[in-house]
Motif scaffolding. Sequence first.
Motif, PDB file in Angstrom:
ATOM      1  N   THR A  62       0.826  -1.207   0.000  1.00 37.92           N
ATOM      2  CA  THR A  62       0.000   0.000   0.000  1.00 37.92           C
ATOM      3  C   THR A  62       0.861   1.259   0.000  1.00 37.92           C
ATOM      4  O   THR A  62       0.613   2.205  -0.745  1.00 37.92           O
ATOM      5  CB  THR A  62      -0.929   0.009   1.222  1.00 37.92           C
ATOM      6  N   ALA A  63       1.896   1.239   0.848  1.00 36.63           N
ATOM      7  CA  ALA A  63       2.787   2.394   0.922  1.00 36.63           C
ATOM      8  C   ALA A  63       3.522   2.607  -0.407  1.00 36.63           C
ATOM      9  O   ALA A  63       3.679   3.742  -0.870  1.00 36.63           O
ATOM     10  CB  ALA A  63       3.794   2.210   2.049  1.00 36.63           C
ATOM     11  N   GLU A  64       3.957   1.506  -1.020  1.00 34.30           N
ATOM     12  CA  GLU A  64       4.662   1.617  -2.289  1.00 34.30           C
ATOM     13  C   GLU A  64       3.742   2.131  -3.395  1.00 34.30           C
ATOM     14  O   GLU A  64       4.142   2.940  -4.239  1.00 34.30           O
ATOM     15  CB  GLU A  64       5.229   0.254  -2.686  1.00 34.30           C
ATOM     16  N   GLN A  65       2.490   1.685  -3.373  1.00 35.53           N
ATOM     17  CA  GLN A  65       1.525   2.160  -4.370  1.00 35.53           C
ATOM     18  C   GLN A  65       1.287   3.656  -4.231  1.00 35.53           C
ATOM     19  O   GLN A  65       1.222   4.391  -5.216  1.00 35.53           O
ATOM     20  CB  GLN A  65       0.209   1.391  -4.227  1.00 35.53           C
ATOM     21  N   LYS A  66       1.159   4.110  -2.995  1.00 36.15           N
ATOM     22  CA  LYS A  66       0.970   5.543  -2.761  1.00 36.15           C
ATOM     23  C   LYS A  66       2.199   6.334  -3.221  1.00 36.15           C
ATOM     24  O   LYS A  66       2.081   7.415  -3.787  1.00 36.15           O
ATOM     25  CB  LYS A  66       0.704   5.801  -1.277  1.00 36.15           C
ATOM     26  N   ARG A  67       3.387   5.772  -2.944  1.00 35.54           N
ATOM     27  CA  ARG A  67       4.607   6.455  -3.363  1.00 35.54           C
ATOM     28  C   ARG A  67       4.667   6.574  -4.883  1.00 35.54           C
ATOM     29  O   ARG A  67       5.010   7.632  -5.428  1.00 35.54           O
ATOM     30  CB  ARG A  67       5.831   5.688  -2.866  1.00 35.54           C
TER      31      ARG A  67
END
Length: 323
Positions: A62-67
Motif C-alpha cells: 500500500t505504501a509503495e503504491q501511494k509512493r
Amino acid sequence: MFESHPPLPTGQPPSSTADSHTELPPTISSMQSVQLQETRSMNQTEPKVPPHVVQQRAAMKTAEQKRKEAADEQKKVEDKVLAALQGRCTAGLHGAKDLCAFVKGHADLEEAAGKTFARLSALFGQETGTTNDALLGYSSSCKNLQKLHSELQTQLVAEAKRAEEALAAFDEGGRKVVGAASTLVSDLQAVRERTDKAFASQEASWEVEVSVDTGAGKPMTPDSDPWVASVRYRAALKALETVEAGNADRLYTLVAEMKAHDEKRLGAIKTVVKAYAEGRRHLLRKALENAEELCGMVDRIDVDADAEAAFAAADVRPEELRQ
C-alpha cells in the motif's frame, strides 16, 4: 511453520465387548483413509504465512503504491516545467536573433537612405531664378536628411552590439538552465526506477522463500534472500528521499534563473527598439518640417518669369526673332 496432524488410526478397532464406558472412534474405511492422507499432504505443501507477515507485506504494498502515485504526479509536474523551460529557451533565442536582424536591417536602410539623399542633393544645379531659389531649399533639405539618416545609422550600429551581447548571454544562460533541468528530471526518474526495481525484487524474494519452504522451488541464493532484498529496498528508498530532498526547490530555482535571463533579453529588445523609434521619430519630424518648407518655396516659383529671364540672360530678344 506448518500445522501438525495426529497420525491415522492403525490396527483393528477395539471389540464392542470391551469397557462399555469408553467412547470408541469411528471406523475409518479405506476410502476415508486415502482422503485423510491427501488432506495431510495438501496441508504439508501449503505454507501458512504468519498473520503479522501478511499484514506487513500488505502495508508495504500500500505504501509503495501511494509512493508511485505521488511520483507519477510529480513526474508530470517535472515534465511540464522542463517543456516550459525548453519552449521559452527556444522562443528567446529566436527573439534575440530577430532583434539582431532588426537592428542590422534598419541600419542598412538608414545607410542606403543617407547615400540616396546625398545623390539627390546634387540635383537641379542648373536652374535659375525663383526655381533655383526654391530648389536650393530642396537641396538643403536633402543634405539635412542625409545627416539625420547617417546619425541614426551610427546609433543603430551601436545598438547592434547591445543586441549581439543580449543574444550571446541568453544563448549561454538559457542552454545551461535547460541542460540542468533535463539532467535533474532524468536523475529523479532514474532513482525512482531503481526504487521500483528494488521493491519488485523484494516481492520476488518473498515468493522464492515460500517455494523453498515447500520444496517446490530452487534453493535460495543471497540475491533472493528476503532480508537482503528488504535492505536493498530500504536503501533505494533512502537514496530516493535524499535525491528528492536535495532537489526539492531546484526546479523553482531553474525557473527563476530562466526568468532572469529572459528579462534581460526583453530589456534589450525594449532599449534597442525604443532607441530606433525615437531616432526615427526625430528624423521624420525633421523630414516633415523640410517638406512643409519646400512646399512654401515651390509655391513661390514664377514659371513665366524664370523662362523669360533665361532667354534675357542670353540676350535673346523677341523682336530679333521676327522678320
